[in-house]
Design a protein around this motif. Structure first.
Motif, mmCIF file in Angstrom:
data_model
loop_
_atom_site.group_PDB
_atom_site.id
_atom_site.type_symbol
_atom_site.label_atom_id
_atom_site.label_comp_id
_atom_site.label_asym_id
_atom_site.label_seq_id
_atom_site.Cartn_x
_atom_site.Cartn_y
_atom_site.Cartn_z
ATOM 1 N N PRO A 23 46.687 22.971 33.776
ATOM 2 C CA PRO A 23 46.239 21.804 33.007
ATOM 3 C C PRO A 23 47.073 20.550 33.278
ATOM 4 O O PRO A 23 46.538 19.442 33.287
ATOM 5 C CB PRO A 23 46.371 22.262 31.554
ATOM 6 N N ALA A 24 48.351 20.718 33.555
ATOM 7 C CA ALA A 24 49.200 19.563 33.853
ATOM 8 C C ALA A 24 48.765 18.849 35.130
ATOM 9 O O ALA A 24 49.121 17.686 35.345
ATOM 10 C CB ALA A 24 50.658 20.005 33.972
ATOM 11 N N PHE A 25 47.979 19.553 35.958
ATOM 12 C CA PHE A 25 47.487 18.982 37.209
ATOM 13 C C PHE A 25 45.962 18.863 37.172
ATOM 14 O O PHE A 25 45.286 19.063 38.163
ATOM 15 C CB PHE A 25 47.962 19.820 38.391
ATOM 16 N N MET A 26 45.470 18.552 35.973
ATOM 17 C CA MET A 26 44.052 18.284 35.724
ATOM 18 C C MET A 26 43.164 19.497 35.915
ATOM 19 O O MET A 26 41.993 19.380 36.249
ATOM 20 C CB MET A 26 43.577 17.105 36.570
ATOM 21 N N GLY A 27 43.718 20.675 35.694
ATOM 22 C CA GLY A 27 42.940 21.899 35.810
ATOM 23 C C GLY A 27 42.317 22.325 34.497
ATOM 24 O O GLY A 27 42.586 21.753 33.436
ATOM 25 N N ASN A 28 41.517 23.351 34.579
ATOM 26 C CA ASN A 28 40.786 23.891 33.435
ATOM 27 C C ASN A 28 41.678 24.890 32.692
ATOM 28 O O ASN A 28 42.048 25.925 33.248
ATOM 29 C CB ASN A 28 39.519 24.579 33.949
ATOM 30 N N PRO A 29 42.023 24.632 31.429
ATOM 31 C CA PRO A 29 42.898 25.547 30.689
ATOM 32 C C PRO A 29 42.257 26.905 30.402
ATOM 33 O O PRO A 29 42.947 27.842 30.018
ATOM 34 C CB PRO A 29 43.198 24.788 29.394
ATOM 35 N N ASP A 30 40.943 27.023 30.603
ATOM 36 C CA ASP A 30 40.264 28.303 30.380
ATOM 37 C C ASP A 30 40.332 29.214 31.601
ATOM 38 O O ASP A 30 39.793 30.320 31.572
ATOM 39 C CB ASP A 30 38.800 28.063 30.004
ATOM 40 N N CYS A 31 40.968 28.758 32.660
ATOM 41 C CA CYS A 31 41.067 29.542 33.899
ATOM 42 C C CYS A 31 42.519 29.902 34.176
ATOM 43 O O CYS A 31 43.447 29.294 33.647
ATOM 44 C CB CYS A 31 40.533 28.732 35.081
ATOM 45 N N VAL A 32 42.712 30.880 35.026
ATOM 46 C CA VAL A 32 44.048 31.235 35.506
ATOM 47 C C VAL A 32 44.451 30.218 36.554
ATOM 48 O O VAL A 32 43.647 29.836 37.405
ATOM 49 C CB VAL A 32 44.029 32.656 36.125
ATOM 50 N N ASP A 33 45.700 29.764 36.491
ATOM 51 C CA ASP A 33 46.163 28.877 37.553
ATOM 52 C C ASP A 33 47.068 29.658 38.506
ATOM 53 O O ASP A 33 47.542 30.748 38.163
ATOM 54 C CB ASP A 33 46.848 27.629 36.979
ATOM 55 N N PRO A 34 47.283 29.166 39.725
ATOM 56 C CA PRO A 34 48.056 29.919 40.713
ATOM 57 C C PRO A 34 49.462 30.291 40.245
ATOM 58 O O PRO A 34 49.963 31.379 40.562
ATOM 59 C CB PRO A 34 48.110 28.979 41.922
ATOM 60 N N GLU A 35 50.083 29.409 39.472
ATOM 61 C CA GLU A 35 51.426 29.703 38.991
ATOM 62 C C GLU A 35 51.408 30.904 38.040
ATOM 63 O O GLU A 35 52.261 31.788 38.115
ATOM 64 C CB GLU A 35 52.030 28.473 38.308
ATOM 65 N N GLU A 36 50.407 30.937 37.139
ATOM 66 C CA GLU A 36 50.256 32.089 36.238
ATOM 67 C C GLU A 36 49.965 33.358 37.038
ATOM 68 O O GLU A 36 50.484 34.429 36.726
ATOM 69 C CB GLU A 36 49.104 31.865 35.254
ATOM 70 N N GLY A 37 49.119 33.225 38.041
ATOM 71 C CA GLY A 37 48.798 34.373 38.880
ATOM 72 C C GLY A 37 50.034 34.922 39.580
ATOM 73 O O GLY A 37 50.212 36.134 39.695
ATOM 74 N N PHE A 38 50.886 34.026 40.032
ATOM 75 C CA PHE A 38 52.135 34.410 40.694
ATOM 76 C C PHE A 38 53.043 35.175 39.741
ATOM 77 O O PHE A 38 53.552 36.259 40.068
ATOM 78 C CB PHE A 38 52.804 33.136 41.214
ATOM 79 N N VAL A 39 53.223 34.635 38.544
ATOM 80 C CA VAL A 39 54.063 35.303 37.539
ATOM 81 C C VAL A 39 53.446 36.642 37.149
ATOM 82 O O VAL A 39 54.141 37.656 37.036
ATOM 83 C CB VAL A 39 54.270 34.392 36.301
ATOM 84 N N GLY A 40 52.127 36.671 36.973
ATOM 85 C CA GLY A 40 51.439 37.918 36.622
ATOM 86 C C GLY A 40 51.571 38.972 37.705
ATOM 87 O O GLY A 40 51.762 40.150 37.415
ATOM 88 N N ALA A 41 51.463 38.557 38.972
ATOM 89 C CA ALA A 41 51.596 39.506 40.081
ATOM 90 C C ALA A 41 52.991 40.118 40.096
ATOM 91 O O ALA A 41 53.152 41.331 40.277
ATOM 92 C CB ALA A 41 51.295 38.823 41.409
ATOM 93 N N LEU A 42 54.013 39.304 39.885
ATOM 94 C CA LEU A 42 55.380 39.824 39.868
ATOM 95 C C LEU A 42 55.585 40.765 38.689
ATOM 96 O O LEU A 42 56.129 41.859 38.845
ATOM 97 C CB LEU A 42 56.391 38.681 39.811
ATOM 98 N N SER A 43 55.132 40.360 37.508
ATOM 99 C CA SER A 43 55.288 41.193 36.318
ATOM 100 C C SER A 43 54.570 42.529 36.485
ATOM 101 O O SER A 43 55.110 43.596 36.160
ATOM 102 C CB SER A 43 54.754 40.456 35.087
ATOM 103 N N SER A 44 53.352 42.476 37.005
ATOM 104 C CA SER A 44 52.568 43.686 37.219
ATOM 105 C C SER A 44 53.239 44.617 38.225
ATOM 106 O O SER A 44 53.319 45.831 38.016
ATOM 107 C CB SER A 44 51.167 43.296 37.698
ATOM 108 N N CYS A 45 53.736 44.056 39.319
ATOM 109 C CA CYS A 45 54.410 44.859 40.337
ATOM 110 C C CYS A 45 55.658 45.522 39.765
ATOM 111 O O CYS A 45 55.908 46.708 39.993
ATOM 112 C CB CYS A 45 54.767 43.984 41.540
#
Length: 149
Positions: A42-64
């Motif tokens: 959202p800070a970069f004009m994205g949709n807050p209802d979607c996953v952003d790449p940074e969240e995906g990165f953190v999620g991938a690490l946490s999941s692994c």
């Protein structure tokens, strides 16, 4: 050893294509057909209802980390009954002045089988071993901290 593929697709649905207004929503499609709606943060004009790449990165690490921790625990015959992590990644300027996810904190909370609760030191050792064996952690330069709760 293996390949991991994701199709990232985007189509312009904006009237024009200017930085301030172009649509950022796109789709991640995995090889099994699973789809995730993604956008910029959202800070970069994205949709807050979607996953952003940074969240995906953190999620991938946490999941692994979690999956590695569970595998190590199972091999040690320690029964894990639940695991949750409130992971957080920090997008900030790195030493070169560029925006990067510079650090990630994992905050795993693990529940154990009835008579199998390891000591705090044993849990920390399991997390250290999991961190050392996590494929994603071994693939990044970001500082990763694990703070069991």
């Amino acid at each position: 050893m293996s390949e991991h593929r994701v199709r990232v697709s985007w189509v312009n649905s904006s009237e024009d294509f200017v930085y301030e207004t172009f649509n950022r929503d796109h789709l991640w499609t995995f090889d099994n057909g699973a789809e995730i709606k993604a956008s910029s943060a959202p800070a970069f004009m994205g949709n807050p209802d979607c996953v952003d790449p940074e969240e995906g990165f953190v999620g991938a690490l946490s999941s692994c980390h979690m999956l590695t921790f569970l595998a190590i625990s199972a091999k040690k015959r320690l029964t894990v009954t639940s695991y949750e992590d409130d992971a957080v990644g920090f997008l900030e300027k790195n030493e070169n002045g560029k925006l990067a996810v510079t650090r990630i904190i994992l905050r795993p909370k693990v529940a154990w089988g009835k008579d199998e609760t390891p000591t705090q030191e044993e849990v920390e050792a399991l997390h250290q071993k999991a961190h050392g064996a996590c494929f994603i952690a071994n693939s990044i330069l970001t500082e990763v901290a694990v703070e069991p709760r």
